[in-house]
Design a protein around this motif. Structure first.
Motif, PDB file in Angstrom:
ATOM      1  N   ARG A 191      57.728  57.259  46.331  1.00 55.32           N
ATOM      2  CA  ARG A 191      57.928  57.623  47.733  1.00 55.32           C
ATOM      3  C   ARG A 191      56.710  58.389  48.272  1.00 55.32           C
ATOM      4  NH1 ARG A 191      63.463  60.713  48.428  1.00 55.32           N
ATOM      5  NH2 ARG A 191      62.664  60.794  50.572  1.00 55.32           N
ATOM      6  N   ALA A 192      56.161  59.257  47.443  1.00 58.85           N
ATOM      7  CA  ALA A 192      54.972  60.008  47.864  1.00 58.85           C
ATOM      8  C   ALA A 192      53.806  59.070  48.121  1.00 58.85           C
ATOM      9  CB  ALA A 192      54.595  61.034  46.803  1.00 58.85           C
ATOM     10  N   ALA A 193      53.620  58.117  47.202  1.00 57.74           N
ATOM     11  CA  ALA A 193      52.519  57.162  47.379  1.00 57.74           C
ATOM     12  C   ALA A 193      52.720  56.348  48.657  1.00 57.74           C
ATOM     13  CB  ALA A 193      52.429  56.246  46.164  1.00 57.74           C
ATOM     14  N   ARG A 194      53.946  55.900  48.876  1.00 58.65           N
ATOM     15  CA  ARG A 194      54.192  55.095  50.087  1.00 58.65           C
ATOM     16  C   ARG A 194      54.079  55.946  51.346  1.00 58.65           C
ATOM     17  NH1 ARG A 194      57.157  49.788  50.212  1.00 58.65           N
ATOM     18  NH2 ARG A 194      59.073  50.851  50.840  1.00 58.65           N
ATOM     19  N   THR A 195      54.384  57.233  51.238  1.00 63.29           N
ATOM     20  CA  THR A 195      54.175  58.142  52.366  1.00 63.29           C
ATOM     21  C   THR A 195      52.690  58.179  52.733  1.00 63.29           C
ATOM     22  OG1 THR A 195      56.052  59.534  51.739  1.00 63.29           O
ATOM     23  CG2 THR A 195      54.381  60.520  53.174  1.00 63.29           C
ATOM     24  N   VAL A 196      51.850  58.296  51.720  1.00 65.36           N
ATOM     25  CA  VAL A 196      50.400  58.336  51.966  1.00 65.36           C
ATOM     26  C   VAL A 196      49.902  56.983  52.450  1.00 65.36           C
ATOM     27  CG1 VAL A 196      48.161  58.579  50.822  1.00 65.36           C
ATOM     28  CG2 VAL A 196      49.957  60.262  50.425  1.00 65.36           C
ATOM     29  N   LEU A 197      50.440  55.907  51.893  1.00 69.36           N
ATOM     30  CA  LEU A 197      50.028  54.574  52.355  1.00 69.36           C
ATOM     31  C   LEU A 197      50.369  54.379  53.829  1.00 69.36           C
ATOM     32  CD1 LEU A 197      50.969  52.211  49.375  1.00 69.36           C
ATOM     33  CD2 LEU A 197      48.811  53.377  49.845  1.00 69.36           C
ATOM     34  N   LEU A 250      56.208  43.676  43.802  1.00 68.27           N
ATOM     35  CA  LEU A 250      54.885  43.186  44.172  1.00 68.27           C
ATOM     36  C   LEU A 250      54.714  43.237  45.696  1.00 68.27           C
ATOM     37  CD1 LEU A 250      54.505  40.099  41.824  1.00 68.27           C
ATOM     38  CD2 LEU A 250      53.458  42.350  41.581  1.00 68.27           C
ATOM     39  N   PRO A 251      53.473  43.425  46.160  1.00 67.31           N
ATOM     40  CA  PRO A 251      53.241  43.497  47.614  1.00 67.31           C
ATOM     41  C   PRO A 251      53.639  42.205  48.316  1.00 67.31           C
ATOM     42  CG  PRO A 251      51.333  44.287  46.381  1.00 67.31           C
ATOM     43  CD  PRO A 251      52.237  43.662  45.389  1.00 67.31           C
ATOM     44  N   ARG A 252      54.209  42.368  49.497  1.00 69.62           N
ATOM     45  CA  ARG A 252      54.551  41.218  50.343  1.00 69.62           C
ATOM     46  C   ARG A 252      54.118  41.518  51.768  1.00 69.62           C
ATOM     47  NH1 ARG A 252      60.716  39.646  49.936  1.00 69.62           N
ATOM     48  NH2 ARG A 252      60.843  41.805  50.627  1.00 69.62           N
ATOM     49  N   ASP A 289      57.825  51.655  39.464  1.00 67.90           N
ATOM     50  CA  ASP A 289      58.795  52.748  39.604  1.00 67.90           C
ATOM     51  C   ASP A 289      59.981  52.305  40.449  1.00 67.90           C
ATOM     52  OD1 ASP A 289      57.281  54.426  38.100  1.00 67.90           O
ATOM     53  OD2 ASP A 289      57.031  55.969  39.628  1.00 67.90           O
ATOM     54  N   ALA A 290      61.060  53.015  40.294  1.00 63.36           N
ATOM     55  CA  ALA A 290      62.235  52.755  41.120  1.00 63.36           C
ATOM     56  C   ALA A 290      61.975  53.187  42.555  1.00 63.36           C
ATOM     57  CB  ALA A 290      63.429  53.511  40.566  1.00 63.36           C
ATOM     58  N   PRO A 291      62.597  52.533  43.537  1.00 63.08           N
ATOM     59  CA  PRO A 291      62.423  52.944  44.933  1.00 63.08           C
ATOM     60  C   PRO A 291      62.767  54.405  45.168  1.00 63.08           C
ATOM     61  CG  PRO A 291      63.469  50.801  44.820  1.00 63.08           C
ATOM     62  CD  PRO A 291      63.402  51.307  43.403  1.00 63.08           C
ATOM     63  N   SER A 292      63.632  54.948  44.340  1.00 64.68           N
ATOM     64  CA  SER A 292      64.029  56.351  44.515  1.00 64.68           C
ATOM     65  C   SER A 292      63.035  57.324  43.899  1.00 64.68           C
ATOM     66  CB  SER A 292      65.409  56.568  43.895  1.00 64.68           C
ATOM     67  OG  SER A 292      65.376  56.231  42.509  1.00 64.68           O
ATOM     68  N   SER A 293      62.093  56.812  43.145  1.00 67.25           N
ATOM     69  CA  SER A 293      61.113  57.665  42.483  1.00 67.25           C
ATOM     70  C   SER A 293      60.349  58.492  43.506  1.00 67.25           C
ATOM     71  CB  SER A 293      60.135  56.798  41.678  1.00 67.25           C
ATOM     72  OG  SER A 293      58.937  57.494  41.415  1.00 67.25           O
ATOM     73  N   GLY A 315      58.913  46.983  53.600  1.00 72.73           N
ATOM     74  CA  GLY A 315      60.220  47.623  53.640  1.00 72.73           C
ATOM     75  C   GLY A 315      60.196  49.124  53.820  1.00 72.73           C
ATOM     76  N   PHE A 316      59.037  49.711  54.048  1.00 64.52           N
ATOM     77  CA  PHE A 316      58.964  51.165  54.186  1.00 64.52           C
ATOM     78  C   PHE A 316      59.717  51.625  55.438  1.00 64.52           C
ATOM     79  CE2 PHE A 316      56.908  55.003  55.851  1.00 64.52           C
ATOM     80  CZ  PHE A 316      56.959  55.829  54.734  1.00 64.52           C
ATOM     81  N   ALA A 317      60.489  52.681  55.267  1.00 61.88           N
ATOM     82  CA  ALA A 317      61.229  53.270  56.377  1.00 61.88           C
ATOM     83  C   ALA A 317      60.887  54.750  56.468  1.00 61.88           C
ATOM     84  CB  ALA A 317      62.728  53.079  56.186  1.00 61.88           C
ATOM     85  N   GLU A 318      61.039  55.326  57.646  1.00 61.06           N
ATOM     86  CA  GLU A 318      60.638  56.722  57.851  1.00 61.06           C
ATOM     87  C   GLU A 318      61.391  57.681  56.944  1.00 61.06           C
ATOM     88  OE1 GLU A 318      60.678  58.022  61.859  1.00 61.06           O
ATOM     89  OE2 GLU A 318      59.454  56.375  62.613  1.00 61.06           O
ATOM     90  N   GLU A 319      62.669  57.375  56.644  1.00 58.70           N
ATOM     91  CA  GLU A 319      63.445  58.290  55.809  1.00 58.70           C
ATOM     92  C   GLU A 319      62.943  58.313  54.359  1.00 58.70           C
ATOM     93  OE1 GLU A 319      65.898  54.484  56.588  1.00 58.70           O
ATOM     94  OE2 GLU A 319      64.689  55.923  57.729  1.00 58.70           O
ATOM     95  N   GLU A 320      62.114  57.359  53.999  1.00 56.73           N
ATOM     96  CA  GLU A 320      61.543  57.332  52.653  1.00 56.73           C
ATOM     97  C   GLU A 320      60.416  58.354  52.513  1.00 56.73           C
ATOM     98  OE1 GLU A 320      59.091  54.133  49.847  1.00 56.73           O
ATOM     99  OE2 GLU A 320      60.391  53.391  51.466  1.00 56.73           O
ATOM    100  N   ALA A 321      59.807  58.756  53.624  1.00 65.04           N
ATOM    101  CA  ALA A 321      58.630  59.633  53.597  1.00 65.04           C
ATOM    102  C   ALA A 321      59.006  61.023  53.088  1.00 65.04           C
ATOM    103  CB  ALA A 321      58.027  59.733  54.987  1.00 65.04           C
ATOM    104  N   LEU A 322      58.033  61.630  52.407  1.00 64.90           N
ATOM    105  CA  LEU A 322      58.201  62.979  51.885  1.00 64.90           C
ATOM    106  C   LEU A 322      57.330  63.948  52.664  1.00 64.90           C
ATOM    107  CD1 LEU A 322      58.070  62.354  48.026  1.00 64.90           C
ATOM    108  CD2 LEU A 322      60.094  62.761  49.434  1.00 64.90           C
TER     109      LEU A 322
END
Length: 986
Positions: free
Chosen positions: A792-798, A36-38, A784-788, A715-722
């Protein structure tokens, strides 16, 4: 799934309140596995409390100094600030103007420009002086008994007080400026520069002293500029007056014993009459009165001259019941005719020539106009061209001069009765004598638009007095040069060019003198013997130098010899003490503000209200062209006036005034700023409590969009971005929409056309994001799992969305954007130090946009059917539904790869293909079903306790009761991570 504008707490509560006890128990079991969002970014802005804290924070970290340092080496953008008057609290028009400027400045800064914004104030002239005089009147103190330097000191103190107050009020609005480097027209350096500009016109021959009618305020005892005039309804006495013809130029003596009848709304100007005007192209008649009605002053047998087209109106006004026409003659036949003044024998024993005037019409009156050359521009020009004298009949206070026969000491606004009485007496004598009628023919009343002083609200008059002017034509050709200079100026809106151009084309010579005490004096000398103004560069330079060190007060405190120098005899010269028009002062500000380091000349932009076409825009243009030969601005942006929400002008009597200070205290400055940028500033704007309430709703949606982004990016980190090429099609569509908005922002910065930009941004947040993209991707982000890769794509766009939206909103929502930036990145760096994102060209994909326009049209059809199924109880939430979707072969091919259950937010979608069908759905954006509507029915299977999807697979994984296979994998992965972390810790 929840709308992103709902709280995530609500989502958890909804899960735990399920009627199915087993699902509820499982939901509690898996509650902590849902992402959930924090965020620390609160749902409520609480702007009135938080905004002052941000201002204090920016002052503490020296944000203005950081911005200035960051700008070094960048190309300059200069918006020159038109100075408001320092004479009271800010009103809503001030807020509109400064917010508009601030948004443009901030947007240019974030686009890579160096922006030095130097705010300024107009501190001289009648608005300030009038306020000080009001205090005198309250204290029953005579202003004329106060020494001029003492009075000027009080004016200076008054202006300084309100300058400081307004500065703090502008800061509270979030306006970023070089407040410590502000300019004021009463600064010594400014006064020196202003008198230097007067000197430029003096030395180039543009300045002269002459006699000409100007707008004059009897209450304030000074000439007024057109920009200081406003028009209100006024009841005037109208009169018809007969002037006996004493010289008849017609061959047949058609005008023998005839009187010319004129109509005027200013009876008080009759003592100043010196001529009559006729239209050479107008047809006139000699009319003989046969019968009259009660109230008529003309006797039967009287013969009068009026325009043929106005005979009927004339007879009605003069109470004539029967008449006949003796002669018809063209206007040109009146050349050489001479009349007697109607008050001849009472001190007005001079001839009144009839002169041709191209301004005479048959729209009203009699088609014949009385000329009082001291009290009208047309009158003055016509009489001067024929050598007719210009008498001085009215004094500074609006009373007739002592030498005016019969009316000395009478105020012109109380002169209607005595003038009419005198004219009536003349008419009675003329009727008795049986000669050509003279005097009053009729009297009436007229309510019409009449000029008033915008300061005293009192009616004004035209009055010829010796004044100082700047030539518009002649050798200087200032008018034509100014018009030519406008060819290279950009206007927003474009039609504003016509307004300013027409005003310059039609304006008379610029009267720059005022008969007041507070301001920069027209510091020149006139040689008594010749009456010529002294044009001496050395004298002028001494004045400029002394003013720079001591201010304009030196003109009043120093002997004339100090300026004239030792080689001139002071007794030979008159020292001029008229002060210069405040519009000349403000029009000169470019000379002492622009051109400083980082401030370009000409300025890139001037931005003010539409009234400044006759004010600051025009005076700045004329001043700069007259002294430098070029326009002081490259572009002019005009905004409208602020009205209440019913379209009425704001006034205390109506109780509809909206003060910016009250909005700040009740709602916050960001709401006021949002109102400005959501309005069509090219037109008149409306504001009121309901409108501000609507802006508050728009603000809430923008804030919730930012809040949801921040929560989902926890918790988003740059290495998560696609990289872009690994993003799903939906994410690439969102990035394309960002390029659309980025282009919109860039065009607004380049063109200064901001109308519609922020409504488009708001529409993107509510329609494209909250109601569509966020709604679809919440399942992925939460479950979804954090590794999904999809997550990751959605969080990259966010991440891109947060950076773009926060910086794009920063010029408007200056406090909220800062809060949204620091909530994610900390307070080490302000959002106002960021640049607008440079979006990659590969993100732009119009074809993809067209495809998703069609997809969204089909989606709307599906969701409409789902809503119907919910209303009739077939399903509860959309996730309890499965859909049978019919597509044509072509549509199935076009939409291949689309995850329809994800797009429609249902648990399952079966696609049925209609063979040999061109299309099932229409091509319009709204869509349309040609045949085969989607079928909605309850989904088969069990509800997943974690993601709420209803699937046959739910509960089939051993050790994962109540979970679908996707959620079972995520929970297992999470448990493995927790176990690994514990082992490593041990």
């Amino acid at each position: 799934m929840l709308n992103p504008n709902q709280s995530d707490t609500c989502r958890s509560m909804s899960k735990s309140s399920s009627s199915d006890s087993e699902t509820s128990a499982n939901a509690d079991l898996y509650r902590d596995t849902v992402f959930l969002p924090r965020t620390s970014f609160p749902m409520r802005g609480n702007l009135p409390k938080r905004e002052p804290d941000w201002l204090a924070r920016w002052a503490e970290i020296g944000l203005d100094a950081q911005i200035k340092q960051q700008a070094e080496g960048r190309p300059a953008f200069t918006l020159h600030d038109g100075p408001p008057y320092a004479n009271g609290h800010l009103h809503i028009g001030h807020a509109l103007n400064k917010i508009n400027k601030d948004v443009i400045n901030r947007a240019h800064r974030m686009s890579g420009y160096a922006v030095r914004y130097v705010p300024g104030w107009d501190c001289h002239g009648l608005p300030i002086e009038w306020k000080v005089e009001e205090e005198y009147r309250k204290a029953k103190r005579d202003k004329d008994s106060v020494p001029v330097l003492e009075f000027r000191a009080e004016c200076r103190a008054y202006a300084a007080k309100w300058l400081a107050v307004q500065m703090e009020e502008f800061k509270r609005l979030g306006v970023q400026a070089e407040w410590a480097n502000r300019y004021a027209t009463m600064d010594f350096s400014s006064e020196s520069a202003i008198v230097g500009e007067i000197g430029r016109f003096l030395l180039n021959g543009g300045l002269y002293r002459g006699l000409r009618p100007v707008m004059w305020s009897p209450v304030e005892k000074t000439a007024l500029a057109e920009a200081e005039i406003e028009y209100h309804d006024h009841k005037s006495t109208t009169i018809l007056v007969a002037f006996p013809i004493v010289k008849d130029p017609t061959p047949a003596q058609a005008l023998k014993d005839v009187s010319v009848v004129i109509w005027t709304t200013t009876p008080w100007t009759i003592p100043g009459n010196r001529a009559l005007a006729y239209g050479a192209e107008i047809t006139y008649v000699v009319l003989r009165v046969d019968e009259t009605r009660e109230g008529a002053l003309l006797e039967p047998g009287a013969k009068v001259l009026v325009a043929e087209a106005l005979v009927e109106n004339f007879c009605k006004e003069a109470h004539i019941s029967a008449h006949h026409i003796l002669y018809t003659l063209p206007g040109e036949a009146l050349e050489g005719a001479v009349c007697a003044h109607p008050l001849r024998g009472a001190g007005y024993d001079y001839d009144v020539p009839m002169l041709p005037g191209d301004f005479v019409t048959t729209e009203a009156g009699t088609g014949l106009v009385h000329m009082a050359p001291a009290h009208g521009e047309d009158d003055f020009r016509l009489c001067k061209s024929f050598g007719v004298e210009v008498p001085e009949t009215v004094q500074d206070d609006g009373t007739y001069a002592p030498w005016v026969p019969g009316f000395a000491g009478v105020h012109v606004f109380k002169a209607a009765d005595p003038v009419c009485a005198a004219l009536t007496a003349v008419m009675e004598q003329a009727n008795t004598a049986g000669t050509a009628p003279a005097g009053l023919v009729a009297r009436g009343e007229l309510v019409h638009s009449y000029p008033h002083s915008w300061r005293s609200r009192a009616p004004v008059i035209y009055r010829a007095t010796p004044q100082w002017f700047i030539r518009m034509d002649g050798e200087s050709a200032l008018r034509q040069k100014a018009l030519d200079a406008l060819d290279d100026v950009t206007f927003v809106p474009a039609q504003a060019r016509n307004r300013l151009t027409s005003m310059i084309e039609n304006r008379p010579d610029w009267c720059i003198s005022r008969q007041r005490a507070w301001g920069v004096p027209i510091a020149v000398f006139v040689e008594k013997r010749t009456g010529e103004v002294l044009r001496d560069a050395e004298v002028m330079q001494r004045v400029v130098d002394i003013f720079r060190e001591e201010g304009a007060d030196a003109w009043y405190s120093s002997p004339a010899s100090r300026f004239l120098g030792a080689d001139r005899n002071v007794d030979d010269y008159e020292q001029v003490f008229d002060i210069v028009d405040v519009w000349f002062e403000s029009g000169s500000t470019h000379s002492f503000v622009l051109g400083q380091p980082g401030l370009s000349f000409p300025a890139d932009l001037y931005l003010e209200g539409s009234d400044q076409h006759r004010g600051w825009f025009q005076s700045s243009l004329l001043e700069s062209v007259g002294t430098r030969g070029i326009s002081p601005f490259k572009a002019v942006v005009t905004n409208g006036f602020v009205l209440d929400e019913h379209g009425r002008k704001m006034s205390k009597s109506l109780g509809n005034v909206i003060a910016p200070q009250e909005v700040n205290d009740e709602l916050g400055a960001d709401i006021l700023r949002l109102w400005v940028m959501n309005s069509d500033t090219n037109e008149d704007l409306r504001i009121g409590k309901e409108i501000l309430k609507q802006q508050g709703e728009l603000y809430r949606r923008l804030r919730n969009t930012l809040r949801w982004l921040l929560g989902a990016l926890d918790g988003f980190a740059e290495e998560e971005a696609l990289p872009y090429d690994q993003l799903p099609e939906l994410e690439r569509w969102v990035l394309h929409r960002l390029t659309d908005l980025g282009g919109l922002m860039a065009r607004a910065v380049e063109t200064h056309e901001w109308v519609g930009v922020y409504p488009a941004l708001h529409g993107f947040c509510t329609t494209d994001l909250s109601a569509f993209y966020f709604d679809i991707r919440k399942d992925t982000l939460y479950c979804d799992a954090p590794s999904s890769l999809t997550r990751r794509a959605a969080r990259t766009v966010l991440d891109h969305l947060h950076r773009c939206l926060t910086t794009w909103l920063a010029p408007v929502l200056v406090f909220t954007a800062e809060e949204a930036w620091t909530a994610r990145f900390g307070d080490a760096e302000s959002v106002h130090m960021q640049a607008f994102p440079d979006l990659p060209a590969e993100w732009s994909n119009p074809e993809l946009d067209e495809r998703w326009t069609r997809l969204r049209a089909v989606r709307r059809i599906i969701t409409t059917e789902i809503e119907g199924a919910r209303r009739d109880g077939t399903v509860g939430s959309s996730l309890q539904a499965q859909v049978e979707l019919t597509l044509s072969e072509a549509e199935a091919g076009e939409f291949a790869g689309v995850n329809w259950s994800e797009l429609a937010i249902v648990s399952h979608v079966d696609v049925l293909i209609v063979p040999q069908s061109g299309s099932v759905y229409g091509e319009s954006e709204q869509g349309g079903i040609l045949h085969g509507a989607p079928v909605v029915r309850p989904a088969e299977g069990e509800k997943c306790a974690r993601c709420w999807k209803v699937l046959p697979e739910t509960g089939t994984r051993a050790g994962a009761p109540g979970l679908c296979l996707r959620c079972a994998d995520v929970v297992a992965e999470r448990e493995q991570q927790i176990m690994t972390a514990a082992q490593e810790g041990a």
